[in-house]
Design a protein around this motif. Structure first.
Motif, PDB file in Angstrom:
ATOM      1  N   THR A  16       1.075  -1.319   0.046  1.00 48.05           N
ATOM      2  CA  THR A  16       0.030  -0.117   0.114  1.00 48.05           C
ATOM      3  C   THR A  16       0.854   1.373   0.083  1.00 48.05           C
ATOM      4  O   THR A  16       1.948   1.200   0.441  1.00 48.05           O
ATOM      5  CB  THR A  16      -0.803   0.045   1.174  1.00 48.05           C
ATOM      6  OG1 THR A  16       0.026   0.400   2.377  1.00 48.05           O
ATOM      7  CG2 THR A  16      -1.792  -1.289   1.224  1.00 48.05           C
ATOM      8  N   PRO A  17       0.403   2.473  -0.474  1.00 44.51           N
ATOM      9  CA  PRO A  17       1.150   3.533  -0.264  1.00 44.51           C
ATOM     10  C   PRO A  17       1.794   3.724   1.118  1.00 44.51           C
ATOM     11  O   PRO A  17       2.967   4.331   1.073  1.00 44.51           O
ATOM     12  CB  PRO A  17       0.474   4.619  -0.916  1.00 44.51           C
ATOM     13  CG  PRO A  17      -0.508   3.920  -1.704  1.00 44.51           C
ATOM     14  CD  PRO A  17      -0.752   2.714  -0.925  1.00 44.51           C
ATOM     15  N   ALA A  18       1.056   3.498   2.014  1.00 45.88           N
ATOM     16  CA  ALA A  18       1.312   4.013   3.302  1.00 45.88           C
ATOM     17  C   ALA A  18       2.724   3.093   3.919  1.00 45.88           C
ATOM     18  O   ALA A  18       3.609   3.349   4.436  1.00 45.88           O
ATOM     19  CB  ALA A  18       0.406   4.060   4.309  1.00 45.88           C
ATOM     20  N   ARG A  19       2.620   1.714   3.512  1.00 47.74           N
ATOM     21  CA  ARG A  19       3.548   0.896   3.791  1.00 47.74           C
ATOM     22  C   ARG A  19       4.782   0.905   2.887  1.00 47.74           C
ATOM     23  O   ARG A  19       5.861   0.948   3.549  1.00 47.74           O
ATOM     24  CB  ARG A  19       3.005  -0.804   3.573  1.00 47.74           C
ATOM     25  CG  ARG A  19       1.825  -1.012   4.434  1.00 47.74           C
ATOM     26  CD  ARG A  19       1.429  -2.444   4.447  1.00 47.74           C
ATOM     27  NE  ARG A  19       0.286  -2.783   5.255  1.00 47.74           N
ATOM     28  CZ  ARG A  19      -0.375  -3.725   5.043  1.00 47.74           C
ATOM     29  NH1 ARG A  19      -0.377  -4.529   3.821  1.00 47.74           N
ATOM     30  NH2 ARG A  19      -1.305  -3.880   6.153  1.00 47.74           N
ATOM     31  N   GLU A  20       4.671   1.422   1.792  1.00 49.40           N
ATOM     32  CA  GLU A  20       5.649   1.751   0.899  1.00 49.40           C
ATOM     33  C   GLU A  20       6.484   2.833   1.259  1.00 49.40           C
ATOM     34  O   GLU A  20       7.929   2.711   1.451  1.00 49.40           O
ATOM     35  CB  GLU A  20       5.410   2.058  -0.531  1.00 49.40           C
ATOM     36  CG  GLU A  20       4.772   0.654  -1.414  1.00 49.40           C
ATOM     37  CD  GLU A  20       5.937  -0.248  -1.577  1.00 49.40           C
ATOM     38  OE1 GLU A  20       7.084  -0.138  -1.775  1.00 49.40           O
ATOM     39  OE2 GLU A  20       5.617  -1.575  -1.635  1.00 49.40           O
ATOM     40  N   LEU A  21       5.608   3.962   1.594  1.00 48.77           N
ATOM     41  CA  LEU A  21       6.477   4.935   2.484  1.00 48.77           C
ATOM     42  C   LEU A  21       7.105   4.734   3.820  1.00 48.77           C
ATOM     43  O   LEU A  21       8.436   4.969   3.809  1.00 48.77           O
ATOM     44  CB  LEU A  21       5.479   6.250   2.603  1.00 48.77           C
ATOM     45  CG  LEU A  21       6.204   7.464   3.532  1.00 48.77           C
ATOM     46  CD1 LEU A  21       7.026   8.049   2.569  1.00 48.77           C
ATOM     47  CD2 LEU A  21       4.868   8.471   3.787  1.00 48.77           C
ATOM     48  N   ALA A  22       6.781   3.841   4.627  1.00 45.25           N
ATOM     49  CA  ALA A  22       7.298   3.627   5.866  1.00 45.25           C
ATOM     50  C   ALA A  22       8.613   2.729   5.311  1.00 45.25           C
ATOM     51  O   ALA A  22       9.702   2.813   6.068  1.00 45.25           O
ATOM     52  CB  ALA A  22       6.517   2.636   6.700  1.00 45.25           C
TER      53      ALA A  22
END
Length: 198
Positions: A27-33
Motif C-alpha cells: 500500500t502507499p503507506a507501507r511503501e513510504l514506511a
C-alpha cells in the motif's frame, strides 16, 4: 482509539540489505514506511560506526554547504538576478533536506524556514506569485513567529486577487504571540487590503 493493521510480509534482500513489502501486501503507506526505514539504514551504514551520533548533533559540513548556497542566493538577489537567487535557494533547500533523521529537527526547521522565506522573496521579485505563495506558506508553517513570512504570504495572496485571504494572513501575523517585533509592514499591508476591500 487505534485500529490494528492486518499483518503483512516484509522481505529482506541479503545482497542489497534493503527491506521491501510483498507485492500482495503493498500500500502507499507501507511503501513510504519501508522507504524511510531503508533511508535510515543507509544513513546509519554510512557512519562506519556501531551507533548513531548523539541526538541533536548537527553535521557542520552540511551546514556550511547550505550557508554558502544561501549566501550565493543573497548575492544574486542583491544584484537583481532573481531567477539565479531562487535557484541557489532551491539548491540550499535540497541540501538542508538531506540532514540525517537523528539531527535536530528544530535546527532544520529554522534553516528551512529562512530558505523558503528567501526563495519566496526571490519569486515575488520576479512576479511568480503562485510559487512565492507556496514558499511563503511553508515559511509560515516552519517559523510562525517571523513577521516577514506572514507578510510575504499575504502579499502573494493580495497579488493573486485573493484579498480576504490576504487580510487573514496579515491578521494572523499581527496577532501572533511572540512575533519578532517587525510587524510594521504587516500593519501597513493590512490597511492597504482593507482599503481595497472597501
Amino acid at each position: 482509539m487505534e485500529t490494528e493493521l492486518p499483518p503483512f510480509e516484509i522481505v529482506f534482500n541479503e545482497v542489497t540489505k534493503h527491506v521491501s513489502i510483498a507485492e500482495a501486501d503493498s500500500t502507499p503507506a507501507r511503501e513510504l514506511a519501508v522507504t524511510r526505514l531503508n533511508s535510515v539504514y543507509k544513513e546509519l551504514m554510512s557512519l562506519n560506526a556501531d551507533v548513531p551520533p548523539p541526538m541533536n548533533q548537527i553535521n557542520g559540513r552540511l551546514t556550511d554547504q547550505v550557508r554558502k548556497l544561501k549566501d550565493a542566493g543573497n548575492v544574486s538577489y542583491k544584484k537583481g538576478q532573481f531567477s539565479d537567487a531562487a535557484r541557489m535557494y532551491s539548491l540550499a533547500i535540497e541540501m538542508a533536506l538531506k540532514r540525517a533523521p537523528w539531527e535536530g529537527s528544530a535546527y532544520q526547521r529554522e534553516e528551512l524556514g529562512v530558505l523558503y522565506s528567501n526563495r519566496a522573496q526571490a519569486y515575488m521579485s520576479s512576479s511568480s506569485w503562485g510559487e512565492a505563495y507556496v514558499d511563503a506558506d511553508a515559511a509560515v508553517y516552519l517559523k510562525r513567529t517571523v513577521a516577514k513570512a506572514h507578510f510575504r504570504k499575504g502579499k502573494c495572496l493580495q497579488h493573486m486577487g485573493r484579498l480576504q485571504e490576504a487580510k487573514e494572513a496579515y491578521q494572523i501575523g499581527i496577532e501572533m504571540p511572540g512575533l519578532d517585533g517587525s510587524d510594521a509592514e504587516l500593519k501597513t499591508a493590512m490597511a492597504e487590503v482593507d482599503e481595497l476591500l472597501r
